[in-house]
Design an enzyme around this catalytic site. Structure first.
Site, short mmCIF file in Angstrom:
data_model
loop_
_atom_site.label_atom_id
_atom_site.label_comp_id
_atom_site.label_asym_id
_atom_site.label_seq_id
_atom_site.Cartn_x
_atom_site.Cartn_y
_atom_site.Cartn_z
N LYS A 186 0.83 -1.21 0.00
CA LYS A 186 0.00 0.00 0.00
C LYS A 186 0.86 1.26 0.00
O LYS A 186 2.07 1.21 0.21
CB LYS A 186 -0.92 -0.01 1.23
C1 LIG Z 1 -10.10 -2.89 -1.85
C2 LIG Z 1 -9.52 -3.64 -0.68
N1 LIG Z 1 -10.32 -3.96 0.35
C3 LIG Z 1 -9.87 -4.61 1.44
C4 LIG Z 1 -8.55 -4.99 1.54
C5 LIG Z 1 -8.11 -5.76 2.74
O1 LIG Z 1 -7.05 -5.21 3.45
P1 LIG Z 1 -6.07 -6.17 4.30
O2 LIG Z 1 -5.24 -6.95 3.35
O3 LIG Z 1 -5.27 -5.19 5.13
O4 LIG Z 1 -6.93 -7.03 5.16
C6 LIG Z 1 -7.67 -4.66 0.52
C7 LIG Z 1 -6.25 -5.03 0.63
O5 LIG Z 1 -5.59 -5.52 -0.21
C8 LIG Z 1 -8.16 -4.00 -0.64
O6 LIG Z 1 -7.36 -3.71 -1.68
#
Ligand SMILES: Cc1ncc(COP(=O)(O)O)c(C=O)c1O
Length: 373
Positions: A186
């Protein structure tokens, strides 16, 4: 001897001595959980995105799950969302028994098409989960209006979009509760982690309780006033996050430079569609660099070239409704969301990260030119 070609990775974090210093501060303090570093990170983040309250959590998925709980999504409730996203966008309410209803996307922005959302509303609809895909703000005001008209909750999955601006103001500042994610690919990272922003003090208190095993504001360590989770962010992770927030404006500017360079290098190639441009209402925060190729076959040929050159890539993003577990559980099939399915067949993520150098990008452009010219 032939020299090995240097790999170009798909993504990578950008950390410096400031994060080291803050992590060391936590380690030396002995306060590794529920310490002051989490509060500092939350305050700095809330200020950065213009939200009155922020609650740090262990992942973006955890944050989305907590907002699904907060919205009261329960068994059999329909939740309208986009198929063109990461699986967690839908999983977060499926955990609570919510039923996904996928509305198709706009082919230019790859975000939810508000008209498709409106058409998907039924008496059983409880909420909308809107995503700012690849850091490009969704049509927030139109979606808010639909939610208000039908009495629905609106959850903003801004996991990919920290720092993006909608109508001149940062995501997180507009009102709907939003989730940001900090996996190492990110714009900013905490290793694993996420942040929920809200404009309601009541919801903020609820989120802090839910992430901490349902403990109340008062009462002891072993008193649980509601069903909660362990979705806490550690202080070591928060220290990295604080260092990253402090330099977020610089990170975003550097990433915008990398994106602009791709724009120049790829401009002359036939048949490649670059990420949609900003306009007065939408300013992207650069998360990934995803291009659209003419068809699936061309994309797969491009991938062969990239692999040969040891260049990172990914098939961002498959449509969620066609994932094996979704097909099996809900009977979803091809043809339900043709715009999303078409994008899924043709879109390709190229190497993209804050420190990516021109030479690597030139190699990417050459590999694509070999297929497209
Ligand atoms: C659009 C979206 N939603 C939710 C997530 C979930 O985040 P995490 O991987 O921190 O759980 C991501 C992460 O890649 C994402 O790109």
């Amino acid at each position: 001897m032939k020299q090995e070609v240097r790999p170009v990775p798909l993504s990578g974090p950008y950390l410096d001595a400031r994060e080291e210093e803050l992590v060391l501060e936590v380690v030396r303090s002995g306060r590794l959980s529920l310490g002051p570093m989490v509060d500092r990170f939350e305050e700095a983040f809330a200020e950065q995105v213009g939200a009155p309250y922020a609650a740090a959590v262990s992942s973006g998925t955890a944050g989305l799950h907590l907002l699904s709980v907060s919205a009261g999504i329960g068994a059999g409730d329909e939740v309208i969302t986009t198929p063109y996203s990461f699986a967690a966008t839908a999983n977060c309410f499926v955990y609570e028994g919510g039923v996904p209803v996928f509305a198709d996307i706009d082919p230019r922005t790859l975000n939810l098409d508000p008209a498709a959302v409106e058409a998907a509303v039924t008496p059983r609809t409880k909420a909308i989960v809107a995503v700012d895909i690849y850091g490009y703000p969704c049509e927030l005001d139109e979606l808010r209006a639909i939610a208000a008209r039908h009495g629905l909750a609106l959850i903003a999955d801004s996991c990919e979009a920290v720092g993006a601006l909608y109508k001149g103001a940062p995501l997180g500042s507009h009102g709907p509760s939003a989730v940001f994610a900090f996996y190492p690919n990110k714009q900013m990272t905490t290793g694993e982690g996420g942040m929920v922003t809200t404009h309601s003090e009541e919801e903020w208190r609820l989120l802090r309780s839910l992430r901490n095993q349902g403990r109340g504001d008062e009462g002891g360590w072993l008193e649980h006033v509601r069903l909660g989770f362990n979705y806490r962010l550690s202080d070591v992770a928060a220290a990295i996050g604080l260092g990253q927030v402090e330099k977020l404006d610089d990170l975003l500017a550097l990433r915008a430079q990398v994106a602009a360079r791709y724009g120049e290098l790829l401009a002359g190639l036939d048949g490649i569609e670059l990420p949609c441009a900003d306009d007065a209402d939408h300013v992207r925060s650069w998360f990934v660099y995803v291009v659209k190729l003419p068809d699936n076959e061309t994309r797969e040929r491009a991938i062969v070239h990239l692999e040969r050159e040891r260049i990172g890539y990914n098939r961002y993003l498959p449509s969620i409704h066609l994932q094996p577990y979704m097909r099996e559980r809900y009977g979803f099939r091809e043809g339900m969301c043709p715009v999303s399915e078409d994008a899924s067949a043709r879109t390709l993520a190229l190497p993209f990260f804050t420190g990516l150098e021109r030479e690597g990008q030139e190699r990417v452009a050459e590999a694509l030119a070999a297929v497209l010219s």
